[in-house]
Design a protein around this motif. Structure first.
Motif, PDB file in Angstrom:
ATOM      1  N   CYS A 458     -15.844  21.187 -26.859  1.00 52.68           N
ATOM      2  CA  CYS A 458     -14.789  20.272 -27.207  1.00 52.68           C
ATOM      3  C   CYS A 458     -15.576  18.959 -27.669  1.00 52.68           C
ATOM      4  CB  CYS A 458     -13.815  19.729 -25.993  1.00 52.68           C
ATOM      5  SG  CYS A 458     -12.891  18.323 -26.645  1.00 52.68           S
ATOM      6  N   LYS A 460     -14.698  16.007 -27.863  1.00 53.35           N
ATOM      7  CA  LYS A 460     -14.644  15.021 -27.115  1.00 53.35           C
ATOM      8  C   LYS A 460     -15.172  15.148 -25.516  1.00 53.35           C
ATOM      9  CE  LYS A 460     -10.268  13.665 -26.870  1.00 53.35           C
ATOM     10  NZ  LYS A 460      -8.913  13.053 -27.095  1.00 53.35           N
ATOM     11  N   CYS A 461     -14.845  16.454 -24.935  1.00 54.05           N
ATOM     12  CA  CYS A 461     -15.218  16.637 -23.621  1.00 54.05           C
ATOM     13  C   CYS A 461     -16.522  17.284 -23.380  1.00 54.05           C
ATOM     14  CB  CYS A 461     -14.229  17.448 -22.815  1.00 54.05           C
ATOM     15  SG  CYS A 461     -12.414  16.739 -23.047  1.00 54.05           S
ATOM     16  N   CYS A 500      -8.912  22.679 -26.053  1.00 54.44           N
ATOM     17  CA  CYS A 500      -9.622  22.205 -24.944  1.00 54.44           C
ATOM     18  C   CYS A 500      -8.814  22.403 -23.697  1.00 54.44           C
ATOM     19  CB  CYS A 500     -10.241  20.956 -25.137  1.00 54.44           C
ATOM     20  SG  CYS A 500     -10.934  20.145 -23.612  1.00 54.44           S
ATOM     21  N   CYS A 503      -8.618  18.202 -22.429  1.00 54.94           N
ATOM     22  CA  CYS A 503      -7.775  17.089 -23.287  1.00 54.94           C
ATOM     23  C   CYS A 503      -6.945  17.996 -24.317  1.00 54.94           C
ATOM     24  CB  CYS A 503      -8.813  16.195 -24.264  1.00 54.94           C
ATOM     25  SG  CYS A 503      -9.413  17.141 -25.584  1.00 54.94           S
TER      26      CYS A 503
HETATM   27 ZN   LIG Z   1     -11.391  18.088 -24.846  1.00 58.41          ZN
END
Ligand SMILES: [Zn+2]
Ligand SMILES: [Zn+2]
Length: 843
Positions: A458, A460-461, A500, A503
């Motif tokens: 991901c 973001k993660c 994900c 998120c």
């Molecule tokens: Zn994520």
């Protein structure tokens, strides 16, 4: 001994002209296989009053049909399982398929069909072949590693390793097979070539997943000592593979720089003899240290060396090539300036990617120094002579006395290693260090037919493991899997695009699949609860059944599969899932079957198919021949005459049995009375052969001599039938013989034994009987006391076996001191033996 033809004629005669039941193996084998299946006699209860015994054979790759060499593995396993069942054990004997992996994918590509279709077809073929052999598997526990219900848990194991810091991703120089278009683990590279296809392996730098097996190096090494039931040569191979060496890590400062070059050496006692340093072409220090004006030439050199086969370039014989970087390091113990080279014989992945060159005492360094005119400095001399560096033709690698070594002059090199390490640590120049050859286990494969790695990326993660409740990450069927060098799954949008789990945003799945050795590193645990849906196994059940009591397979798995299985078992043990940390208590490695002096292979056209042999002779003959041809751990040559011979024995056994049957069918062995020494001797032979067969099986799988024992017993029985008139046959004794013979035969030729057992009037099955016992009293040879008369007067007595021959008796009698005294050297006119009573000697 009677001629074979006599016995056959005789058997015809005594059967009274009634047609004897004919031996039709194909009929009886099919019949009994169906009965076993119907009555589920080999289905293993999860718990039992009986002690447990886990007999396991290495499961096959379903990459075609089985030949007789493969089958040997399963026949040996079956003898063990059947024998242990008769010995009163609750035996777990399962079977399955190592069904993912490159062979299936490559074959499928070649044939233009889906790997799954090809794999399932082969599984069906193999299952059919194995069933025809009458192997006593618990088929309710059959597994295939490509089943969703299996690989779900392979992915679960990945996650356990990941969560505990034992699975990680890094960019690494990896072995790349240009033909298979995938990376290979170090273990899958043999002499620089792909183990599968023989293509020379090249190097690529790729982001790859690894299992941190190196964290377990020391335990994998030490615990080999616990494995007393393993062959020594397998343990040695594992020790060498782990490759522990103890030595020192030493930092060499670089002149005019803050950089230090770290080396690992097992010979710190030669430190005073260092006259150059060499870096691996892949070392990042090369570009850092090279003088500006040498950069262009360096590039040219590196290009050339990196093309070379990295396995061959490091061998002692290979041509050494180097490039002087224009810089010098300082020998920390002598303060001398020493030139820094990059050299083709240094590998980045061993040690630190740099070496201290000691030409006088290392052959590869010696060759290198000779070629580039580097000084040779002797620091170890043999006890009995001096070495002249000018005249040396090769390095002196042996032990000796330290010389030109400052404070250590005169120290024996054997003590020097320890002393120098301590001294280096005191002075802060270096420190003690242990290194292993073992590298972390590279498990990423850029291929289709494997278990997807359960990881999501991901933006973001970052790297997110797939939540356990979302397993399995299914392998989609509609994938273009032709090898391109990239993972086929990366072209499958439906697979690749996901959400994900943290998120909920757009994310991508990992598109590599796992090395098939991950699948096989835990399958022995799954057999315990093969269809459990919410767990890979029930800890209570696994802890009851494991470790495997007897594991049987080919020695080619000595390193890869066995080491990985030990590693995964230890990890699961440490995570609290298992109460044992070694999976296999006893290991047996069987020999191969050759044909025309070569390993069987389709391309050589020397494959012997078990199906054809079963068609021709029956499974019982094939099983017996495979075991009879040689001790099972030895390689053996297939012989058509050999299997013919065993088949003749089987037919003779059949005829003998049905000759006796009418006389013993209504009999039992209660109140057995032996009327004479012939009967006593026959019974003694029966019991001593049962004893021998039992010892052959228990004492290291001597199945070939156990079968010889059966043959011998049939011979004795035939001789008795042949030499004693029918009306004098001891029916109770004959009943005992055929009963015990049938029981002892049953692990080897189970269908034949089942048929005999049934025809003896038993309602139950022979596979449910106990192993035949032997009566120690029956083993005793009967003895008699014989009086010795010389010239009409009894002068001596002697105790001899009741059936001793006159010739043997004469030797014994004439050697006796008292007899010699009375004979007094005079010629013997007469020697008369009245059997069992008296000897008359006239001199
Ligand atoms: Zn994520
Ligand atoms: Zn290959």
């Amino acid at each position: 001994m009677a001629e074979k033809s006599d016995i056959i004629n005789f058997e015809k005669e005594i059967s009274g002209g009634v047609d004897m039941k004919e031996y039709r193996p194909q009929e009886i084998e099919k019949k009994w296989q169906e009965v076993w299946e119907e009555k589920k006699v080999f289905y293993t209860p999860q718990r039992s009053e009986k002690p447990k015994y886990y007999a396991l054979v290495m499961f096959p790759y379903p990459s075609g049909t089985l030949h007789v060499g493969h089958v040997k593995n399963y026949v040996i396993g079956d003898i063990v399982a059947r024998y242990k069942r008769m010995r009163g054990y609750n035996v777990l004997h399962p079977f399955g398929y190592d069904a993912f992996g490159l062979p299936a994918e490559n074959a499928a590509i070649e044939k233009g069909i889906h790997p799954e279709e090809w794999t399932r077809k082969n599984i069906n073929t193999i299952r059919g072949q194995v069933k025809k052999l009458g192997i006593s598997y618990d088929w309710s526990r059959e597994i295939a590693t490509c089943d969703e219900e299996y690989y779900k848990w392979t992915q679960w194991i990945f996650l356990q390793l990941y969560k505990n810091g034992l699975a990680y991703k890094k960019k690494a120089a990896v072995n790349w097979c240009p033909k298979c278009k995938t990376v290979l683990a170090n273990e899958q590279v043999k002499d620089g070539k792909c183990e599968r296809c023989g293509t020379s392996v090249t190097i690529r730098h790729l982001e790859q997943w690894f299992f941190k097996i190196t964290d377990y190096a020391e335990r994998l090494l030490n615990d080999l000592d616990k494995l007393t039931g393993w062959p020594e040569h397998v343990k040695t191979m594992q020790r060498n593979w782990i490759g522990k060496s103890t030595g020192a890590e030493i930092d060499f400062p670089v002149e005019g720089s803050d950089t230090k070059i770290r080396v690992f050496t097992t010979r710190p006692d030669t430190l005073w003899g260092v006259t150059f340093m060499a870096l691996a072409p892949e070392s990042p220090l090369v570009e850092e240290l090279v003088l500006e004006e040498k950069k262009e030439d360096l590039q040219e050199f590196l290009e050339r060396v990196k093309q070379q086969d990295r396995f061959r370039r490091t061998s002692v014989e290979a041509e050494k090539e180097g490039f002087f970087l224009g810089r010098y390091a300082i020998n920390p113990v002598t303060g001398e300036r020493i030139p820094i080279y990059v050299a083709n014989y240094i590998l980045m992945e061993y040690g630190t990617g740099a070496i201290m060159g000691v030409p006088a005492h290392d052959q590869r360094d010696f060759s290198f120094a000779k070629k580039y005119g580097i000084p040779i400095k002797v620091v170890i001399k043999p006890a009995d002579r001096d070495l002249d560096p000018e005249k040396m033709e090769e390095a002196y690698e042996g032990e000796g006395i330290m010389v030109n070594s400052g404070p250590f002059d005169g120290t024996p090199s054997s003590e020097g290693i320890e002393k120098v390490i301590n001294w280096l640590e005191e002075k802060g120049i270096g420190k003690r260090s242990v290194q292993y050859k073992l590298r972390d286990w590279l498990i990423s494969r850029q291929r289709y037919w494997g278990a997807p790695i359960p990881i999501i990326y991901c933006e973001k993660c970052g790297v997110v493991p797939v939540p356990e409740e979302d397993l399995p990450v299914r392998l989609p069927k509609d994938v273009e899997f032709l090898p391109t060098g990239q993972s086929p799954l990366s072209f499958h949008e439906g697979f690749k695009r996901t959400k994900c789990p943290i998120c909920g945003g757009e994310a991508q799945r990992e598109t590599d699949t796992m090395d098939t050795f991950v699948d096989s590193s835990w399958y022995f645990l799954r057999y315990v609860n093969p269809h459990l849906e919410d767990k890979p196994f029930e800890p209570d059940d696994v802890n009851y059944w494991l470790p495997v009591d007897q594991y049987i397979g080919g020695v080619e798995h000595a390193v890869l599969h066995l080491l990985y299985s030990r590693f995964v078992t230890k990890v699961l043990h440490d995570l609290g899932y298992l109460n044992f940390d070694e999976p296999f208590t006893n290991l047996f490695t069987q020999g191969m079957i050759y044909k025309d002096g070569a390993k069987m292979s389709k391309s050589k056209g020397n494959v012997v198919s078990p199906d054809e042999m079963i068609e021709k002779y029956g499974a019982d003959t094939l099983r017996m021949y495979i075991l009879f041809m040689a001790p099972p751990e030895k390689d053996a040559e297939w012989s058509d005459a050999g299997i013919e011979g065993v088949h003749r024995f089987v037919k003779r056994l059949w005829n003998t049995f049905y000759t006796v049957l009418p006389f013993v069918k209504e009999e039992n062995t209660e109140n057995l009375v032996l009327k004479n020494s012939t009967e006593k001797e026959l019974r003694r032979k029966l019991h001593s052969i049962i004893k021998k067969i039992t010892e052959d099986i228990e004492g290291g799988f001597k199945f070939n001599t156990a079968i010889s024992g059966l043959m011998e017993l049939v011979n004795h029985l035939s001789q008795y039938l042949n030499s004693v008139p029918q009306e004098e046959w001891n029916r109770k004794l004959l009943r005992e013989i055929v009963e015990k013979l049938t029981l002892a035969l049953s692990p080897f030729a189970p269908h034949l034994a089942e048929e005999f057992w049934h025809d003896l009037g038993n309602e139950n099955l022979v596979v449910q009987q106990s192993w035949p016992s032997y009566d120690p009293k029956a083993l005793q040879v009967e003895e008699v006391e014989i009086a010795i008369q010389i010239n009409g007067k009894v002068r001596d007595k002697v105790v001899v076996p009741v059936d001793i021959s006159e010739e043997d008796l004469k030797k014994i009698v004439l050697e006796r001191e008292r007899v010699k005294e009375y004979v007094d050297g005079k010629p013997i006119k007469k020697f008369l033996y009245v059997r069992g009573r008296i000897v008359n000697i006239v001199v």
